[in-house]
Design an enzyme around this catalytic site. Structure first.
Site, PDB file in Angstrom:
ATOM      1  CG  ASN A 147     -18.759 -52.154  13.375  1.00 24.53           C
ATOM      2  OD1 ASN A 147     -19.279 -52.586  12.340  1.00 24.53           O
ATOM      3  ND2 ASN A 147     -18.226 -50.957  13.451  1.00 24.53           N
ATOM      4  CB  ALA A 173     -22.383 -51.643  14.520  1.00 22.65           C
ATOM      5  CE  LYS A 180     -32.677 -48.819   2.819  1.00 21.90           C
ATOM      6  NZ  LYS A 180     -32.114 -50.113   3.270  1.00 21.90           N
TER       7      LYS A 180
END
Length: 267
Positions: free
Chosen positions: A158, A135, A73
């Site tokens: 987070n 996050a 990704k």
């Protein structure tokens, strides 16, 4: 299985490993529903071969595009011709469209799929306050999508505060008017509570937030699909909260991916 001919439009998914992917099944179901002459197939691509594979895909005249999943990704951003502003700020993409001239455009739909899943369930996010646990990974995209959908306030919590601060800064660089705070494990005071972490996939995982602080007026949402009822959702239901499961995110993301890739219903 449907008949594949020389007119069939080709799509793929790039992943490593690839045995676990469910996207080809869902995408081919959608093609069947739309009466669209297309097929989606798994394309097992190792990281050290990704650049060569992507270069080859440019030359496939009957390729409409590819879906991109772990671990590609982030790397895919440097291998395409254009990256949408949101995907660039997120730092990852999960769908690449191939135009007729071979131009490749990358976009990230994790967050938009999550938001559309909520909207499909009748949840209007405009003016709502949202608490986001996490996050990184999916939380990155969800943070952007929640702000884009019109939440009045976003709190990012987070375990590593610096990552939350980084996500806040990136969202504000695209949406400077957004109201974003850095939070703690306490999700109280928000209309929407979202787990954007992987905590809950494995039995014995820690909870992603303090469930003792949940109240019955809150909607608690998951991105995890398996198990369906995570420890967070079970705890939320015990507190009287409404819950939103992880599966609609994938269902809606498939539809969004098809739109991005130019798939249209047969006339």
């Amino acid at each position: 299985m449907k008949e594949i001919t020389g007119n069939t439009r080709l799509f793929g998914i790039l992943a490593d490993p690839i045995h676990h992917v469910k996207t080809p099944q869902r995408m081919n179901e959608l093609f069947d529903q739309l009466g669209y002459d297309g097929v989606c197939v798994p394309l097992h691509t190792r990281p050290d071969n990704l650049a060569a594979v992507v270069q080859g895909l440019r030359s496939l005249e009957n390729l409409g595009g590819v879906i991109v999943t772990m671990p590609h990704k982030t790397a895919i951003l440097d291998l395409v011709d254009e990256v949408t502003p949101v995907a660039r700020k997120i730092g990852a993409a999960n769908v690449v469209r191939r135009d007729a001239d071979g131009k490749l455009t990358a976009h990230m739909l994790d967050g938009e799929g999550f938001v559309r899943g909520l909207q499909t369930a009748g949840v209007d996010l405009r003016g709502k306050s949202a608490y986001l646990a996490g996050a990184g990974g999916a939380a990155n995209a969800i943070g952007f999508a929640l702000v884009q959908a019109g939440v009045s306030r976003l709190t990012i919590a987070n375990r590593t505060p610096a990552k939350a601060e980084d996500l806040k800064a990136r969202i504000l660089s695209l949406h400077p008017e957004a109201n974003i705070a850095i939070g703690t494990p306490d999700p109280s005071g928000h209309d929407l509570v979202v787990n954007g972490t992987s905590l809950g996939m494995k039995e014995g995982d820690a909870l992603p937030l303090d469930t003792e602080r949940l109240t019955p007026d809150q909607l608690v949402c998951e991105v995890i699909m398996q198990p369906k009822d995570t420890a967070l959702l079970l705890a939320a239901q015990a507190k009287g909260c409404k819950v939103h499961y992880g599966a609609p995110m994938l269902v809606c993301q498939i539809a969004l991916m098809a739109e991005m890739l130019g798939v249209t219903p047969a006339r």
